[in-house]
Design an enzyme around this catalytic site. Structure first.
Site, PDB file in Angstrom:
ATOM      1  N   TRP A   1      -7.329 -23.677  -7.545  1.00  0.00           N
ATOM      2  CA  TRP A   1      -7.450 -23.582  -9.011  1.00  0.00           C
ATOM      3  C   TRP A   1      -6.244 -24.281  -9.626  1.00  0.00           C
ATOM      4  O   TRP A   1      -5.116 -23.905  -9.329  1.00  0.00           O
ATOM      5  CB  TRP A   1      -7.493 -22.111  -9.452  1.00  0.00           C
TER       6      TRP A   1
ATOM      7  N   ASN B   1     -18.127 -15.053 -11.272  1.00  0.00           N
ATOM      8  CA  ASN B   1     -16.690 -15.095 -11.031  1.00  0.00           C
ATOM      9  C   ASN B   1     -16.054 -13.713 -11.181  1.00  0.00           C
ATOM     10  O   ASN B   1     -16.294 -13.001 -12.157  1.00  0.00           O
ATOM     11  CB  ASN B   1     -16.022 -16.052 -12.013  1.00  0.00           C
ATOM     12  N   GLU B   2     -15.265 -13.300 -10.193  1.00  0.00           N
ATOM     13  CA  GLU B   2     -14.438 -12.080 -10.242  1.00  0.00           C
ATOM     14  C   GLU B   2     -15.161 -10.952 -10.983  1.00  0.00           C
ATOM     15  O   GLU B   2     -14.713 -10.507 -12.050  1.00  0.00           O
ATOM     16  CB  GLU B   2     -13.103 -12.409 -10.894  1.00  0.00           C
TER      17      GLU B   2
ATOM     18  N   HIS C   1      -9.868 -14.524  -3.895  1.00  0.00           N
ATOM     19  CA  HIS C   1      -8.983 -15.330  -4.743  1.00  0.00           C
ATOM     20  C   HIS C   1      -7.544 -14.902  -4.479  1.00  0.00           C
ATOM     21  O   HIS C   1      -7.205 -13.732  -4.629  1.00  0.00           O
ATOM     22  CB  HIS C   1      -9.348 -15.139  -6.216  1.00  0.00           C
TER      23      HIS C   1
ATOM     24  N   ARG D   1     -15.824 -26.569  -7.157  1.00  0.00           N
ATOM     25  CA  ARG D   1     -16.368 -25.339  -7.744  1.00  0.00           C
ATOM     26  C   ARG D   1     -16.352 -25.522  -9.256  1.00  0.00           C
ATOM     27  O   ARG D   1     -15.302 -25.742  -9.858  1.00  0.00           O
ATOM     28  CB  ARG D   1     -15.542 -24.119  -7.314  1.00  0.00           C
TER      29      ARG D   1
ATOM     30  N   GLU E   1     -10.342 -19.347  -4.862  1.00  0.00           N
ATOM     31  CA  GLU E   1      -9.318 -19.761  -5.823  1.00  0.00           C
ATOM     32  C   GLU E   1      -7.959 -19.435  -5.224  1.00  0.00           C
ATOM     33  O   GLU E   1      -7.807 -18.437  -4.521  1.00  0.00           O
ATOM     34  CB  GLU E   1      -9.422 -19.007  -7.162  1.00  0.00           C
TER      35      GLU E   1
ATOM     36  N   TYR F   1      -3.759 -14.986  -5.295  1.00  0.00           N
ATOM     37  CA  TYR F   1      -2.658 -15.239  -6.207  1.00  0.00           C
ATOM     38  C   TYR F   1      -1.482 -14.338  -5.794  1.00  0.00           C
ATOM     39  O   TYR F   1      -1.095 -14.324  -4.645  1.00  0.00           O
ATOM     40  CB  TYR F   1      -3.103 -15.040  -7.657  1.00  0.00           C
TER      41      TYR F   1
END
Length: 540
Positions: free
Chosen positions: A284, A159-160, A226, A82, A255, A228
């Site tokens: 990531w 992105n986001e 994503h 990516r 991610e 996290y």
């Protein structure tokens, strides 16, 4: 409901539950010449199931690193990458010719290219962030670079695209962006990132994905979460991904990391769940992180021979890239090339320390091109691969003092042909600091929910220590959030600090210092022991 703060790496926040009806079977993907979605699965242009197994690379900030980075991640087993681009609104624009070059490099390395404009990150909350409308304008501007590449390229809309403010607009904004892309003639598989800095703690994407998927006239959109700090337990990871799978909706983990300032993501659960469900993931990130999240670098200083613990985990660990990635069938099963490269030149060693050294060798030659070198440790008839690099030379770390090692090198080409083995080289590492030749002072400032720690290492021996690592463990439930004057990574309670270029050497009788910040739950205190290059230090 938990809420979290955003960071430079790009994602952050929480999870729960709810069920929705699957999209009607009549909404199957239209015939496509490239990637397409069918029955909730991503298929390549040959109609074969394709599971993304790759990493993110920050091309827009490190354009000069891209060619080598792509070659390196391919050599380590990835089937996709990516690539971070910029619309020009927040960073230097990646124009048509630049994007063409990126696509060509992906194809040359037999990697599927997921392209994403990063300027949309945190729209509605992040100053300077742009809308998905602007991202579509950008795709239209660079369309000549990607149209016709549908077999090899997936377009990540932006992105986001929403932070923690205004995220309720995600559904309408994403549906509109998809419609505009189709009207503009983009037939690619599209990827839609979640709001809330990619982590969808509000479940906006999860709950509205069926409607957004139906808004695509080609039914060719994949959703990207994503993961996290929000996804810090296995049940949260499994629940979120299963809700897409159970409704026949395509989803990938676009991610994720092994640590983060907003909490400790459960990378083992992410990898295991993605493998169990046959879902793609893109970690990531390769290298070059800043702003306090340097611990997310997989390769130290863009050097594939110096993988961080995170890099080792995602490439070489259980359910990792090397174990699970399969190359896209659009690249064919063979190049028809059966000629092996010549053997590399005899290796030589330089920069030898008690725990590291650098191997150098003359390059091999091939009728097409040498794409990788494998460094092996030779022990009698046994060989163990210790590094892979795309250029002659490799830095080897984690060696044991006063130990004799024997190394050799193989070369490989794009068809997988392997050369004869080079001549071997034997080298003995010098003695490291003996027990008691180091002392560590750990000064803790704790305020209940957070802390700072200042760490000083003193070399009490008679020889300088060049190239150091300090291993220790938090005494309780502490999470590292940032560090300075050292690269510090955390794995559970264990931490490893390694030198920066400017404090590589600890003179005899001298000191080096570094600092850390973190969050804390419950009692905090001084670590029980410190190991400097595997030798026990006194506490002072």
């Amino acid at each position: 409901m938990r809420t979290k703060l955003a960071t430079a790496a790009g994602a952050l926040l929480a999870v729960a539950a709810s069920m929705f009806a699957a999209p009607p079977a009549a909404q199957a993907a239209e015939a496509a010449t490239g990637f397409h979605v069918s029955a909730g699965r991503l298929l390549d242009a040959n109609g074969n199931d394709f599971v993304l197994r790759g990493v993110n690379h920050a091309h827009t900030w490190y354009p000069g690193r891209t060619a080598q980075a792509l070659a390196d991640v391919k050599a380590l087993g990835a089937n996709s990458v990516r690539v971070v681009l910029s619309t020009g609104d927040r960073w230097t624009k990646n124009g048509t010719d630049d994007v063409k070059a990126v696509v060509a490099q992906c194809k040359a390395n037999r990697l599927i290219c997921v392209l994403e404009p990063h300027d949309t990150t945190g729209y509605g909350e992040q100053a300077g962030a742009v809308s998905l409308d602007r991202a579509v304008d950008y795709w239209t501007e660079v369309q000549d670079a990607v149209k016709g590449q549908e077999k090899y390229v997936i377009l990540n809309l932006g992105n986001e695209p929403h932070g923690n403010s205004g995220y309720a607009a995600w559904t309408a904004d994403t549906s509109k962006a998809i419609g505009r892309m189709r009207t503009a003639g983009f037939d690619h598989t599209l990827m839609a990132d979640a709001p809330n800095w990619g982590q969808d703690w509000s479940f906006t994407m999860r709950d509205n994905a069926p409607g957004v998927f139906a808004a695509d006239p080609m039914r060719n959109t994949v959703f990207s979460i994503h993961m996290y700090g929000v996804f810090d337990t296995a049940p949260e990871v499994s629940d979120y991904l299963n809700r897409f799978v159970s409704r026949g909706l395509p989803v990938v983990v676009g991610e994720f990391g092994d640590a983060h300032s907003d909490g400790n993501p459960d990378e083992d659960a992410i990898l295991a769940t993605a493998e169990r469900l046959g879902l793609g993931y893109l970690g990531w990130s390769w290298s070059g992180n800043g702003g306090g999240v340097e611990y997310l670098d997989m390769a130290t200083g863009f050097d594939a021979s110096r993988l961080s613990p995170w890099g080792q985990r995602i490439f070489n660990g259980p359910n990792g890239i090397k174990q699970t990635a399969e190359e896209a069938s659009v690249f064919g099963t063979s190049t028809g090339d059966t000629q092996a490269p010549t053997g590399p030149g005899s290796p030589s060693a330089s920069e030898v320390t008690s725990s590291s050294l650098r191997l150098n060798w003359a390059p091999a030659t091939d009728n097409t091109a040498v794409t990788a070198y494998d460094v092996v440790r030779v022990d009698g008839t046994q060989e163990t691969r210790v590094a892979t690099t795309t250029t002659p030379g490799a830095a080897l770390t984690g060696l044991t003092p006063s130990t004799r090692y024997t190394f050799a090198v193989y070369a490989r080409d794009a068809a997988g042909n392997r050369s004869p083995r080079s001549a071997t080289l034997s080298v003995t590492t010098p003695a490291g600091p003996v027990a008691g030749s180091c002392a560590v002072t750990y000064r803790l400032s704790d305020w209940g929910h957070g802390f700072n720690a200042d760490v000083t290492i003193r070399n009490t021996g008679t020889q300088a220590v060049k190239g150091w690592r300090l291993d220790f463990a938090f005494p309780g439930s502490q999470t590292l959030t940032s560090s300075w004057n050292a690269k510090v990574v955390q794995d559970g309670k264990r931490l490893r600090a390694t030198n920066e270029p400017w404090n590589e050497t600890i003179p005899a009788g001298g000191t080096v210092s570094f600092g850390m910040s973190g969050t804390s739950t419950g009692a905090n205190g001084i670590p029980a022991e410190f190991l400097l290059n595997s030798s026990l230090c006194q506490r002072s």
